[in-house]
Design a protein around this motif. Structure first.
Motif, PDB file in Angstrom:
ATOM      1  N   HIS A   1       0.834  -1.190   0.000  1.00  0.00           N
ATOM      2  CA  HIS A   1       0.000   0.000   0.000  1.00  0.00           C
ATOM      3  C   HIS A   1       0.876   1.251   0.000  1.00  0.00           C
ATOM      4  N   ILE A   2       0.243   2.376  -0.263  1.00  0.00           N
ATOM      5  CA  ILE A   2       0.914   3.674  -0.252  1.00  0.00           C
ATOM      6  C   ILE A   2       0.426   4.460   0.952  1.00  0.00           C
ATOM      7  N   GLU A   3       1.355   5.066   1.692  1.00  0.00           N
ATOM      8  CA  GLU A   3       0.994   5.954   2.798  1.00  0.00           C
ATOM      9  C   GLU A   3       1.298   7.392   2.405  1.00  0.00           C
ATOM     10  N   LEU A   4       0.322   8.274   2.632  1.00  0.00           N
ATOM     11  CA  LEU A   4       0.444   9.688   2.278  1.00  0.00           C
ATOM     12  C   LEU A   4       0.477  10.516   3.553  1.00  0.00           C
ATOM     13  N   ASN A   5       1.570  11.234   3.743  1.00  0.00           N
ATOM     14  CA  ASN A   5       1.765  12.015   4.952  1.00  0.00           C
ATOM     15  C   ASN A   5       1.126  13.392   4.788  1.00  0.00           C
ATOM     16  N   LYS A   6      -0.004  13.577   5.445  1.00  0.00           N
ATOM     17  CA  LYS A   6      -0.762  14.836   5.332  1.00  0.00           C
ATOM     18  C   LYS A   6       0.067  16.034   5.791  1.00  0.00           C
ATOM     19  N   ALA A   7       0.744  15.903   6.910  1.00  0.00           N
ATOM     20  CA  ALA A   7       1.530  17.023   7.449  1.00  0.00           C
ATOM     21  C   ALA A   7       2.618  17.448   6.479  1.00  0.00           C
ATOM     22  N   ASN A   8       3.249  16.489   5.801  1.00  0.00           N
ATOM     23  CA  ASN A   8       4.311  16.829   4.856  1.00  0.00           C
ATOM     24  C   ASN A   8       3.769  17.577   3.643  1.00  0.00           C
TER      25      ASN A   8
END
Length: 372
Positions: free
Chosen positions: A4-11
């Motif tokens: 899966h892909i994780e997307l870092n909202k804060a970044n």
């Protein structure tokens, strides 16, 4: 999930704030190509209610429709070419579209009149990239048509051909001079002037105009080594871009391999010692480039571990002899950071002989995306 892909909202928010602070201009967030491989649906979910973004830029009507289903407050510009059927749908939905030729200008006008809707257009000025675009004299002539009952001119823009692959801005300055010359003919009114990409937004304030178009750097990457080097030379202000995407997979199998054994298709790797390998259930179908065979690394328990053998369609093998306590189902990182170690798209791009844009944009859209 095996991957899966994780997307870092804060970044993502951090990166967009960087460009807001640098430019003090409206931001057109470029989310074409499935948001540069990150996942258009998820990226819009992160950003849709925040004031950091003023416009969205996509390539096609299908991308625009997805964004419209998630938010209807901010305008959407379709940068790519559209045929008659697509252009009709664009105008009917009130999206903004690029006009890169006289033919497209006439077609937009014809469709708008036929369906009794106004077409919102941005004239694309050819300044040297030799892709979609109108020559300067043609733009100047078209500008005499405004105001027009069927067409509303929302913007005029161009695109740099050699802003990020060099530390010499000569050609970019020539393009900018052509653009500025044409701007003298733009009629008064609220017409957005936009030229700046991520690279020029980092380097050249003269390119900012009314709005900047931010693509690759919103996702946490410098457009190129040259851009980074020139920024460090020109600016005393240090900025950090934070990658948004991490690519995660799991250990599918663990094997003990004897010295002298071949691994993978073509017997392209032979072991020099007894080794322990893992099988990772990701391959070139998922967008992991086959050219990374035998040269790339991943992170296993935060330790870099080398790929052995060729990348297969749906899996590849990794030497974890030096990594302790590896178990089936353990998390591994194909892209991302862990325990101070990093595997970034820049590194994979250099190994594969391409650019970070392609490493990211080719990640299979079917892989689940998760916002963290």
């Amino acid at each position: 999930m095996k991957t899966h892909i994780e997307l870092n909202k804060a970044n993502l928010l951090h990166n967009l704030k960087v460009f807001k602070e640098i430019t003090r201009r409206k931001i057109m967030f470029v989310v074409k190509a499935n948001a540069y491989g990150h996942g258009l649906n998820e990226i819009i979910e992160i950003i849709k209610d925040l004031p950091l973004v003023d416009y969205y830029a996509v390539d096609s009507i299908s991308e625009a429709m997805l964004i419209k289903s998630r938010q209807q407050q901010k305008p959407i510009l379709i940068l790519g070419w559209s045929d008659r059927a697509e252009l009709t749908e664009i105008i009917a939905n009130g999206f903004e579209t690029v006009v890169p030729s006289n033919d497209q200008f006439k077609l937009s006008k014809e469709i708008a009149k036929k369906i009794n809707r106004k077409a919102f257009i941005h004239l694309k000025l050819e300044t040297g990239t030799q892709r979609l675009g109108l020559e300067p004299e043609k733009v100047t002539r078209l500008l005499r048509n405004f105001p027009d009952p069927q067409l509303e001119l929302r913007g005029i823009y161009s695109h740099f051909a050699n802003i990020e692959d060099t530390t010499d801005p000569t050609f970019a300055q020539q393009q900018l001079a052509i653009y500025n010359q044409v701007l003298k003919h733009v009629p008064a009114g609220r017409i957005l002037r936009h030229f700046s990409s991520s690279a020029s937004s980092l380097l050249f304030p003269k390119t900012f105009f009314d709005m900047v178009r931010i693509g690759i750097s919103a996702y946490g990457y410098w457009p190129s080594k040259q851009t980074h080097a020139l920024y460090l030379e020109k600016s005393s202000k240090k900025i950090i871009l934070k990658p948004v995407l991490s690519w995660v997979a799991k250990v599918a199998q663990i094997k003990q391999i004897k010295k002298g054994s071949a691994i993978g298709y073509g017997l392209s790797y032979r072991t020099y010692n007894n080794v322990k390998i893992i099988v990772v259930p990701v391959g070139y179908y998922d967008g992991y480039d086959r050219k990374l065979s035998n040269i790339a690394q991943i992170l296993v328990h935060g330790v870099k571990a080398p790929i052995r053998g060729r990348i297969c369609m749906d899996m590849f093998m990794v030497d974890v002899t030096h990594v302790k306590n590896v178990k089936i189902g353990d998390r591994v990182l194909i892209l991302g950071e862990e325990n101070g170690e990093k595997i970034h798209a820049d590194v994979l791009a250099e190994l594969a002989g391409t650019i970070n844009y392609e490493i990211l944009a080719r990640i299979n859209p079917l892989i689940p995306r998760i916002i963290v």
